[in-house]
Scaffold this motif. Sequence first.
Motif, PDB file in Angstrom:
ATOM      1  N   LEU A 141      56.766  47.928  80.959  1.00  0.00           N
ATOM      2  CA  LEU A 141      57.293  47.047  81.992  1.00  0.00           C
ATOM      3  C   LEU A 141      57.505  47.827  83.287  1.00  0.00           C
ATOM      4  O   LEU A 141      57.924  48.988  83.247  1.00  0.00           O
ATOM      5  CB  LEU A 141      58.647  46.466  81.562  1.00  0.00           C
ATOM      6  CG  LEU A 141      58.679  45.576  80.322  1.00  0.00           C
ATOM      7  CD1 LEU A 141      60.125  45.230  79.973  1.00  0.00           C
ATOM      8  CD2 LEU A 141      57.871  44.313  80.541  1.00  0.00           C
ATOM      9  N   PRO A 142      57.252  47.201  84.438  1.00  0.00           N
ATOM     10  CA  PRO A 142      57.590  47.871  85.688  1.00  0.00           C
ATOM     11  C   PRO A 142      59.114  47.995  85.821  1.00  0.00           C
ATOM     12  O   PRO A 142      59.850  47.174  85.279  1.00  0.00           O
ATOM     13  CB  PRO A 142      57.018  46.934  86.757  1.00  0.00           C
ATOM     14  CG  PRO A 142      56.975  45.593  86.101  1.00  0.00           C
ATOM     15  CD  PRO A 142      56.698  45.857  84.652  1.00  0.00           C
ATOM     16  N   ARG A 143      59.557  49.030  86.508  1.00  0.00           N
ATOM     17  CA  ARG A 143      60.990  49.194  86.774  1.00  0.00           C
ATOM     18  C   ARG A 143      61.208  49.176  88.285  1.00  0.00           C
ATOM     19  O   ARG A 143      60.991  50.173  88.983  1.00  0.00           O
ATOM     20  CB  ARG A 143      61.531  50.478  86.175  1.00  0.00           C
ATOM     21  CG  ARG A 143      63.033  50.674  86.426  1.00  0.00           C
ATOM     22  CD  ARG A 143      63.589  51.775  85.543  1.00  0.00           C
ATOM     23  NE  ARG A 143      64.955  52.155  85.855  1.00  0.00           N
ATOM     24  CZ  ARG A 143      66.053  51.511  85.423  1.00  0.00           C
ATOM     25  NH1 ARG A 143      65.915  50.417  84.667  1.00  0.00           N
ATOM     26  NH2 ARG A 143      67.258  51.926  85.722  1.00  0.00           N
ATOM     27  N   ALA A 198      64.939  46.193  85.712  1.00  0.00           N
ATOM     28  CA  ALA A 198      65.192  46.767  87.039  1.00  0.00           C
ATOM     29  C   ALA A 198      66.433  47.655  87.035  1.00  0.00           C
ATOM     30  O   ALA A 198      67.339  47.489  86.215  1.00  0.00           O
ATOM     31  CB  ALA A 198      65.373  45.648  88.060  1.00  0.00           C
ATOM     32  N   ALA A 199      66.472  48.581  87.980  1.00  0.00           N
ATOM     33  CA  ALA A 199      67.657  49.425  88.136  1.00  0.00           C
ATOM     34  C   ALA A 199      68.832  48.602  88.663  1.00  0.00           C
ATOM     35  O   ALA A 199      69.987  48.890  88.341  1.00  0.00           O
ATOM     36  CB  ALA A 199      67.358  50.582  89.075  1.00  0.00           C
ATOM     37  N   MET A 200      68.527  47.577  89.468  1.00  0.00           N
ATOM     38  CA  MET A 200      69.589  46.704  89.969  1.00  0.00           C
ATOM     39  C   MET A 200      69.051  45.296  90.167  1.00  0.00           C
ATOM     40  O   MET A 200      67.980  45.104  90.738  1.00  0.00           O
ATOM     41  CB  MET A 200      70.144  47.219  91.301  1.00  0.00           C
ATOM     42  CG  MET A 200      71.252  46.342  91.882  1.00  0.00           C
ATOM     43  SD  MET A 200      71.840  46.920  93.511  1.00  0.00           S
ATOM     44  CE  MET A 200      72.645  48.445  93.034  1.00  0.00           C
ATOM     45  N   LEU A 231      69.271  34.882  81.288  1.00  0.00           N
ATOM     46  CA  LEU A 231      68.298  35.791  80.703  1.00  0.00           C
ATOM     47  C   LEU A 231      68.238  37.133  81.430  1.00  0.00           C
ATOM     48  O   LEU A 231      67.783  38.128  80.856  1.00  0.00           O
ATOM     49  CB  LEU A 231      66.901  35.157  80.729  1.00  0.00           C
ATOM     50  CG  LEU A 231      66.639  34.008  79.765  1.00  0.00           C
ATOM     51  CD1 LEU A 231      65.304  33.347  80.094  1.00  0.00           C
ATOM     52  CD2 LEU A 231      66.655  34.500  78.326  1.00  0.00           C
ATOM     53  N   LEU A 232      68.681  37.171  82.672  1.00  0.00           N
ATOM     54  CA  LEU A 232      68.594  38.399  83.441  1.00  0.00           C
ATOM     55  C   LEU A 232      69.784  39.298  83.119  1.00  0.00           C
ATOM     56  O   LEU A 232      70.883  39.143  83.654  1.00  0.00           O
ATOM     57  CB  LEU A 232      68.528  38.107  84.945  1.00  0.00           C
ATOM     58  CG  LEU A 232      67.106  37.900  85.500  1.00  0.00           C
ATOM     59  CD1 LEU A 232      66.397  36.780  84.774  1.00  0.00           C
ATOM     60  CD2 LEU A 232      67.124  37.677  86.986  1.00  0.00           C
ATOM     61  N   GLN A 233      69.567  40.199  82.187  1.00  0.00           N
ATOM     62  CA  GLN A 233      70.586  41.118  81.698  1.00  0.00           C
ATOM     63  C   GLN A 233      70.000  42.526  81.719  1.00  0.00           C
ATOM     64  O   GLN A 233      69.059  42.810  80.979  1.00  0.00           O
ATOM     65  CB  GLN A 233      71.005  40.747  80.269  1.00  0.00           C
ATOM     66  CG  GLN A 233      71.473  39.314  80.096  1.00  0.00           C
ATOM     67  CD  GLN A 233      72.807  39.056  80.777  1.00  0.00           C
ATOM     68  OE1 GLN A 233      73.486  39.986  81.202  1.00  0.00           O
ATOM     69  NE2 GLN A 233      73.192  37.806  80.883  1.00  0.00           N
ATOM     70  N   PRO A 234      70.517  43.408  82.552  1.00  0.00           N
ATOM     71  CA  PRO A 234      69.929  44.741  82.675  1.00  0.00           C
ATOM     72  C   PRO A 234      69.931  45.497  81.344  1.00  0.00           C
ATOM     73  O   PRO A 234      70.940  45.513  80.633  1.00  0.00           O
ATOM     74  CB  PRO A 234      70.833  45.440  83.689  1.00  0.00           C
ATOM     75  CG  PRO A 234      71.480  44.330  84.455  1.00  0.00           C
ATOM     76  CD  PRO A 234      71.645  43.207  83.478  1.00  0.00           C
ATOM     77  N   THR A 235      68.792  46.101  81.024  1.00  0.00           N
ATOM     78  CA  THR A 235      68.716  46.959  79.853  1.00  0.00           C
ATOM     79  C   THR A 235      69.237  48.350  80.178  1.00  0.00           C
ATOM     80  O   THR A 235      69.731  49.056  79.312  1.00  0.00           O
ATOM     81  CB  THR A 235      67.262  47.048  79.356  1.00  0.00           C
ATOM     82  OG1 THR A 235      66.420  47.425  80.459  1.00  0.00           O
ATOM     83  CG2 THR A 235      66.793  45.708  78.817  1.00  0.00           C
ATOM     84  N   ASN A 236      69.122  48.751  81.438  1.00  0.00           N
ATOM     85  CA  ASN A 236      69.622  50.050  81.896  1.00  0.00           C
ATOM     86  C   ASN A 236      69.779  49.982  83.404  1.00  0.00           C
ATOM     87  O   ASN A 236      69.009  50.570  84.156  1.00  0.00           O
ATOM     88  CB  ASN A 236      68.667  51.167  81.498  1.00  0.00           C
ATOM     89  CG  ASN A 236      69.143  52.537  81.963  1.00  0.00           C
ATOM     90  OD1 ASN A 236      70.332  52.758  82.169  1.00  0.00           O
ATOM     91  ND2 ASN A 236      68.213  53.458  82.159  1.00  0.00           N
TER      92      ASN A 236
END
Length: 257
Positions: A141-143, A198-200, A231-236
């Motif tokens: 996935l892109p980050r 994403a980072a943020m 659904l938008l929940q940061p993984t990191n």
Amino acid sequence: MAAKSQREIHIFKDSAAIAQRAAEIFVAAAKSAVAQTGTFSVALAGGSTPKLLYSLLATDPGLRSQLAWDKMQMFFGDERHVGPDDPQSNFKMAFETMLSKAPLKAEQIHRMKGEYPDAEQAAKEYQQELRAQFHLDDTELPRFDLILVGMGDEGHCLSLFPGTKALHPVQERIVVRNWVGKLYTDRITITAPVASNAAMILFMVAGKEKAPALKAVLEGPYEPEQLPSQLLQPTNGQLLWLVDQAAGNMLSNGIRE
């Protein structure tokens, strides 16, 4: 739902105040990314509040001068099935308010080709563009360093609408065509897993008509089929919500600015 430590909710007077804070966050994220990796990748959004943000970034001397424009890569989270000159185009709005006024080269701007008769072709082409730009294989996935997101009055975000197929993409897809029956149109959108990588993630939400959905998304049960913004929940990464008083008037939690 995301752990509360991952999520911040800030409530502002109006859209102008949201845009001002979002601009400060944008500048800080860009500086951090450039310092760490030499580049800043951002996915832009459509909507009235992002429009204020883009205008600030391009025209406010104090903000504009802090940005390393030559180190930026500008992407889009979603697009309407229209051409780049159509009034509904997310690209057109971003181009007119920021991209055309900033010292950016054409190769730094990556738009979705909403003018293609076949929206699936546009989605697949943009998927290839992301894989090339981020040097990805078919399973990665892109980050993005930053993804800007709005929310609709029924709880949708990007072009992820309640009950649509894009809520359940096949694993290898990072950009999809999404038929939205209630609007009788196709959309092109990145998927929720991409956004969550994403980072943020920066949500900007304004307007009293969005108050019930915002309350449900942030404080109600986890029902992403009804409320895709969940659904938008940061993984990191970080999840920031900037909302105005009208949209946030039903919330029990949030930092009032």
